[in-house]
Design an enzyme around this catalytic site. Sequence first.
Site, PDB file in Angstrom:
ATOM      1  N   LEU A   5       0.869  -1.178   0.000  1.00 36.05           N
ATOM      2  CA  LEU A   5       0.000   0.000   0.000  1.00 36.05           C
ATOM      3  C   LEU A   5       0.903   1.224   0.000  1.00 36.05           C
ATOM      4  O   LEU A   5       1.782   1.354   0.855  1.00 36.05           O
ATOM      5  CB  LEU A   5      -0.927   0.009   1.214  1.00 36.05           C
ATOM      6  N   ILE A   6       0.679   2.117  -0.947  1.00 35.05           N
ATOM      7  CA  ILE A   6       1.498   3.306  -1.110  1.00 35.05           C
ATOM      8  C   ILE A   6       0.599   4.532  -1.007  1.00 35.05           C
ATOM      9  O   ILE A   6      -0.445   4.607  -1.673  1.00 35.05           O
ATOM     10  CB  ILE A   6       2.215   3.314  -2.475  1.00 35.05           C
ATOM     11  N   GLY A   8      -0.092   8.669  -1.451  1.00 31.13           N
ATOM     12  CA  GLY A   8       0.338   9.784  -2.302  1.00 31.13           C
ATOM     13  C   GLY A   8       0.805   9.346  -3.683  1.00 31.13           C
ATOM     14  O   GLY A   8       1.895   9.701  -4.119  1.00 31.13           O
ATOM     15  N   SER A  10      -0.653  10.050  -6.659  1.00 34.51           N
ATOM     16  CA  SER A  10      -1.231  10.805  -7.774  1.00 34.51           C
ATOM     17  C   SER A  10      -0.167  11.424  -8.669  1.00 34.51           C
ATOM     18  O   SER A  10      -0.473  11.849  -9.786  1.00 34.51           O
ATOM     19  CB  SER A  10      -2.165  11.902  -7.257  1.00 34.51           C
ATOM     20  N   SER A  11       1.081  11.483  -8.193  1.00 36.20           N
ATOM     21  CA  SER A  11       2.142  12.083  -8.997  1.00 36.20           C
ATOM     22  C   SER A  11       3.492  11.717  -8.391  1.00 36.20           C
ATOM     23  O   SER A  11       3.570  11.112  -7.313  1.00 36.20           O
ATOM     24  CB  SER A  11       2.003  13.618  -9.040  1.00 36.20           C
ATOM     25  N   GLY A  12       4.555  12.098  -9.097  1.00 41.44           N
ATOM     26  CA  GLY A  12       5.899  12.041  -8.546  1.00 41.44           C
ATOM     27  C   GLY A  12       6.366  10.682  -8.093  1.00 41.44           C
ATOM     28  O   GLY A  12       6.136   9.659  -8.738  1.00 41.44           O
ATOM     29  N   GLY A  14       5.506   8.732  -5.593  1.00 43.03           N
ATOM     30  CA  GLY A  14       4.502   7.721  -5.259  1.00 43.03           C
ATOM     31  C   GLY A  14       3.954   7.037  -6.482  1.00 43.03           C
ATOM     32  O   GLY A  14       3.791   5.813  -6.504  1.00 43.03           O
ATOM     33  N   SER A 127      13.247  13.070   2.882  1.00 44.59           N
ATOM     34  CA  SER A 127      13.824  13.991   1.908  1.00 44.59           C
ATOM     35  C   SER A 127      15.314  14.120   2.171  1.00 44.59           C
ATOM     36  O   SER A 127      15.792  13.907   3.296  1.00 44.59           O
ATOM     37  CB  SER A 127      13.160  15.365   2.028  1.00 44.59           C
ATOM     38  N   TYR A 140       9.268  22.608   6.404  1.00 44.18           N
ATOM     39  CA  TYR A 140       9.303  21.341   5.668  1.00 44.18           C
ATOM     40  C   TYR A 140      10.418  20.443   6.201  1.00 44.18           C
ATOM     41  O   TYR A 140      10.208  19.258   6.452  1.00 44.18           O
ATOM     42  CB  TYR A 140       9.515  21.625   4.184  1.00 44.18           C
TER      43      TYR A 140
END
Length: 249
Positions: A5-6, A8, A10-12, A14, A127, A140
């Site tokens: 299960l991942i 996020g 929708s982009s990038g 993930g 990050s 952040y």
Amino acid sequence: MQTILITGTSSGYGLETARHFLDKGWNVIATMRRPDAGLFPASPKLRLLPLDVTNDESIAATVAAAGPIDVLVNNAGIGLVGAFEATPMAHVRKVFATNTFGVMAMCQAVIPQMRERRSGVIVNVTSSVTLAAMPLAAAYTASKQAIEGFTGSLAPELGYFDIRAKLVEPGYAPTTRFAQNTDVRIEDLIPPAYAGFATPIFEAFGRPAMTTKETDVAEAVWDAVHDTSGRLQFPGGPDAVALYEARNG
């Protein structure tokens, strides 16, 4: 066949990680706030589920619908760039709600089933700012550093139950939509007094010597999932690897 299960997706990073595991034959549960099947190749091994990691009911519903989860990848996150002095605390709280508390809540929701089976892997995506703090991204950076400490503590705690906890630290990818989902313009968070400091930093972002590709991070997640040693950190992308090696010798 194992199920991942991942969050996020929708982009990038993930999205690419979900595609990577699908290509490898895994059962993939791709989650995002508004599921979009058009992002993925058609596959009987793919399930799309709605998920808002800042909402306890959404987390509970998604985990219940997912069934047994062998691997959890906490990838959902939002960016925030600007001078901290000019950053409203409402934006800071929004970043922590997703990047820090959302990760913790997902772990808490999935750990019980992994503990009962005495198996599982949790990969928390942070990050490269945790390897070398980036100016104009104090909130952040703090939200991601919190997950570094959290995962470092969680790893031995869960290791007692044969659950592995890992960190993936992506570098800078110009193609990601960093800071676009906080509903604030970067320009509004750079007061005139900071212009001389901020301008060369933003210019450097536009011409990085080394950049991360989404595939770099997907491969780092793959490596982290399959690592059975005590290694905790997995930098993703050449810039993150360079920072990791510089810090760790």
